[in-house]
Design an enzyme around this catalytic site. Structure first.
Site, PDB file in Angstrom:
ATOM      1  N   PRO A  11       1.719  13.013 -11.571  1.00 25.61           N
ATOM      2  CA  PRO A  11       1.786  13.735 -10.303  1.00 25.61           C
ATOM      3  C   PRO A  11       1.603  12.854  -9.063  1.00 25.61           C
ATOM      4  CG  PRO A  11      -0.236  14.260 -11.488  1.00 25.61           C
ATOM      5  CD  PRO A  11       0.639  13.498 -12.435  1.00 25.61           C
ATOM      6  N   ASN A  12       2.358  13.219  -8.054  1.00 24.85           N
ATOM      7  CA  ASN A  12       2.315  12.606  -6.715  1.00 24.85           C
ATOM      8  C   ASN A  12       2.982  11.237  -6.639  1.00 24.85           C
ATOM      9  OD1 ASN A  12       0.740  14.791  -5.498  1.00 24.85           O
ATOM     10  ND2 ASN A  12      -0.905  14.055  -6.829  1.00 24.85           N
ATOM     11  N   ARG A  19       2.812   7.826   0.332  1.00 28.08           N
ATOM     12  CA  ARG A  19       1.488   8.308   0.016  1.00 28.08           C
ATOM     13  C   ARG A  19       0.479   7.157   0.077  1.00 28.08           C
ATOM     14  NH1 ARG A  19      -0.284   8.827  -6.218  1.00 28.08           N
ATOM     15  NH2 ARG A  19      -2.230   9.885  -5.861  1.00 28.08           N
ATOM     16  N   TYR A  24      -1.387   2.275  -2.371  1.00 23.36           N
ATOM     17  CA  TYR A  24      -0.292   2.194  -3.351  1.00 23.36           C
ATOM     18  C   TYR A  24       0.894   1.346  -2.895  1.00 23.36           C
ATOM     19  CZ  TYR A  24      -2.965   5.981  -5.484  1.00 23.36           C
ATOM     20  OH  TYR A  24      -3.980   6.719  -6.055  1.00 23.36           O
ATOM     21  N   ASN A  75       2.161   5.802 -16.389  1.00 24.70           N
ATOM     22  CA  ASN A  75       1.185   5.914 -15.301  1.00 24.70           C
ATOM     23  C   ASN A  75       0.923   7.407 -15.169  1.00 24.70           C
ATOM     24  OD1 ASN A  75      -0.330   6.113 -13.043  1.00 24.70           O
ATOM     25  ND2 ASN A  75       0.931   4.741 -11.783  1.00 24.70           N
ATOM     26  N   ALA A  78      -3.187  11.210 -11.679  1.00 23.00           N
ATOM     27  CA  ALA A  78      -4.456  11.941 -11.773  1.00 23.00           C
ATOM     28  C   ALA A  78      -4.711  12.523 -13.165  1.00 23.00           C
ATOM     29  CB  ALA A  78      -4.494  13.050 -10.721  1.00 23.00           C
ATOM     30  N   HIS A  81      -7.334  11.042 -15.723  1.00 20.87           N
ATOM     31  CA  HIS A  81      -8.770  11.325 -15.691  1.00 20.87           C
ATOM     32  C   HIS A  81      -9.110  12.740 -16.183  1.00 20.87           C
ATOM     33  CE1 HIS A  81      -8.265   7.784 -13.252  1.00 20.87           C
ATOM     34  NE2 HIS A  81      -7.621   8.478 -12.324  1.00 20.87           N
ATOM     35  N   ASP A  88      -3.637  13.711 -26.571  1.00 18.28           N
ATOM     36  CA  ASP A  88      -3.244  14.234 -27.887  1.00 18.28           C
ATOM     37  C   ASP A  88      -1.771  13.948 -28.167  1.00 18.28           C
ATOM     38  OD1 ASP A  88      -5.783  15.162 -28.393  1.00 18.28           O
ATOM     39  OD2 ASP A  88      -5.324  17.276 -28.075  1.00 18.28           O
ATOM     40  N   GLU A  99      -0.683   1.648 -20.596  1.00 18.52           N
ATOM     41  CA  GLU A  99      -1.104   2.467 -19.450  1.00 18.52           C
ATOM     42  C   GLU A  99      -1.064   1.583 -18.204  1.00 18.52           C
ATOM     43  OE1 GLU A  99      -5.040   3.990 -20.141  1.00 18.52           O
ATOM     44  OE2 GLU A  99      -5.320   4.622 -18.054  1.00 18.52           O
ATOM     45  N   HIS A 101      -1.691   1.413 -13.924  1.00 19.22           N
ATOM     46  CA  HIS A 101      -2.134   1.964 -12.637  1.00 19.22           C
ATOM     47  C   HIS A 101      -1.796   0.959 -11.554  1.00 19.22           C
ATOM     48  CE1 HIS A 101      -4.098   5.217 -14.643  1.00 19.22           C
ATOM     49  NE2 HIS A 101      -4.592   4.335 -15.491  1.00 19.22           N
ATOM     50  N   ILE A 102      -1.211   1.458 -10.495  1.00 23.33           N
ATOM     51  CA  ILE A 102      -0.820   0.588  -9.382  1.00 23.33           C
ATOM     52  C   ILE A 102      -2.073   0.022  -8.707  1.00 23.33           C
ATOM     53  CG2 ILE A 102       0.315   0.595  -7.119  1.00 23.33           C
ATOM     54  CD1 ILE A 102       2.135   2.881  -8.360  1.00 23.33           C
ATOM     55  N   SER A 103      -3.037   0.903  -8.492  1.00 26.54           N
ATOM     56  CA  SER A 103      -4.288   0.473  -7.845  1.00 26.54           C
ATOM     57  C   SER A 103      -5.305   0.062  -8.911  1.00 26.54           C
ATOM     58  CB  SER A 103      -4.864   1.622  -7.013  1.00 26.54           C
ATOM     59  OG  SER A 103      -5.250   2.702  -7.860  1.00 26.54           O
ATOM     60  N   ARG A 108     -12.449   1.920  -7.355  1.00 25.81           N
ATOM     61  CA  ARG A 108     -12.365   3.143  -6.548  1.00 25.81           C
ATOM     62  C   ARG A 108     -13.455   4.152  -6.954  1.00 25.81           C
ATOM     63  NH1 ARG A 108      -6.309   5.029  -6.489  1.00 25.81           N
ATOM     64  NH2 ARG A 108      -7.159   6.308  -4.786  1.00 25.81           N
ATOM     65  N   ARG A 112     -12.487   7.999 -11.183  1.00 26.36           N
ATOM     66  CA  ARG A 112     -11.276   7.287 -11.638  1.00 26.36           C
ATOM     67  C   ARG A 112     -11.591   6.221 -12.694  1.00 26.36           C
ATOM     68  NH1 ARG A 112      -7.375   8.972  -7.825  1.00 26.36           N
ATOM     69  NH2 ARG A 112      -8.378   9.422  -5.854  1.00 26.36           N
TER      70      ARG A 112
HETATM   71  C1  DQA Z   1      -3.015   5.874 -10.113  1.00 22.76           C
HETATM   72  C2  DQA Z   1      -4.535   5.965  -9.988  1.00 22.76           C
HETATM   73  C3  DQA Z   1      -5.011   7.399 -10.200  1.00 22.76           C
HETATM   74  O1  DQA Z   1      -6.417   7.474 -10.106  1.00 22.76           O
HETATM   75  C4  DQA Z   1      -4.414   8.284  -9.132  1.00 22.76           C
HETATM   76  O2  DQA Z   1      -4.773   9.635  -9.363  1.00 22.76           O
HETATM   77  C5  DQA Z   1      -2.940   8.149  -9.002  1.00 22.76           C
HETATM   78  C6  DQA Z   1      -2.318   6.836  -9.172  1.00 22.76           C
HETATM   79  C7  DQA Z   1      -2.493   4.438  -9.780  1.00 22.76           C
HETATM   80  O3  DQA Z   1      -1.329   4.187 -10.099  1.00 22.76           O
HETATM   81  O4  DQA Z   1      -3.225   3.632  -9.204  1.00 22.76           O
HETATM   82  O5  DQA Z   1      -2.240   9.110  -8.669  1.00 22.76           O
HETATM   83  O6  DQA Z   1      -2.647   6.169 -11.447  1.00 22.76           O
END
Ligand code: DQA
Length: 148
Positions: A11-12, A19, A24, A75, A78, A81, A88, A99, A101-103, A108, A112
């Protein structure tokens, strides 16, 4: 021979570039997809690249990947978490899961710091910006080569 890699985004991430760019960056998800396609083709791999704001769609793509893919780069955003359901689903997938994560989630908020997906992932990349996706594809390519 199967050379398919699924790249799944939660999501997002459709708003990447707009964003919170201080967290990011300015690259869009379209840029990420283009880079992934480039790196994948350099390694003779094919990709399916998806993003959804809906948990069930991500689960359905993981199920689809079970039949066809040599790896998943995910990725979960959210859902990382919160989602036992995505964990599953990933536990039903045998090949490599990376896995991304950009950040750097560990730098943080404490909520997270925990990832359900990490309980399944073979590797985790965090804080390397969108380069994390390319590195994850390279890793899957390498593992696939050494299996031959
Ligand atoms: C994220 C980190 C997550 O905590 C966050 O909810 C995101 C992006 C990242 O790519 O850093 O939406 O997965």
């Amino acid at each position: 021979m199967n050379r398919l890699v699924y790249i799944l985004n939660g999501p997002n991430l459709n708003l990447l570039g707009k964003r919170q760019p201080h967290i990011y960056g300015h690259e869009t998800l379209t840029n990420v997809e283009a880079e992934c396609r480039k790196v994948a083709s350099e390694h003779g791999l094919e990709i399916r690249f998806h993003q959804s704001n809906r948990e069930y769609e991500i689960i359905d793509w993981i199920h689809e990947a079970r039949e066809t893919a040599i790896g998943i780069v995910i990725n979960p955003a959210a859902f990382t978490h919160t989602s036992v359901a995505i964990l599953d689903a990933l536990n039903t997938f045998e090949p490599t899961v990376i896995e991304v994560h950009i950040s750097n989630v560990h730098k943080r908020e404490t909520f997270r710091h925990h990832s359900y997906v990490s309980l399944r992932a073979d590797g985790v990349i965090a804080g390397l910006g969108i380069q994390g996706y390319s590195l994850a594809i390279q890793r899957i390519a390498r593992l696939n080569e050494t299996k031959k």
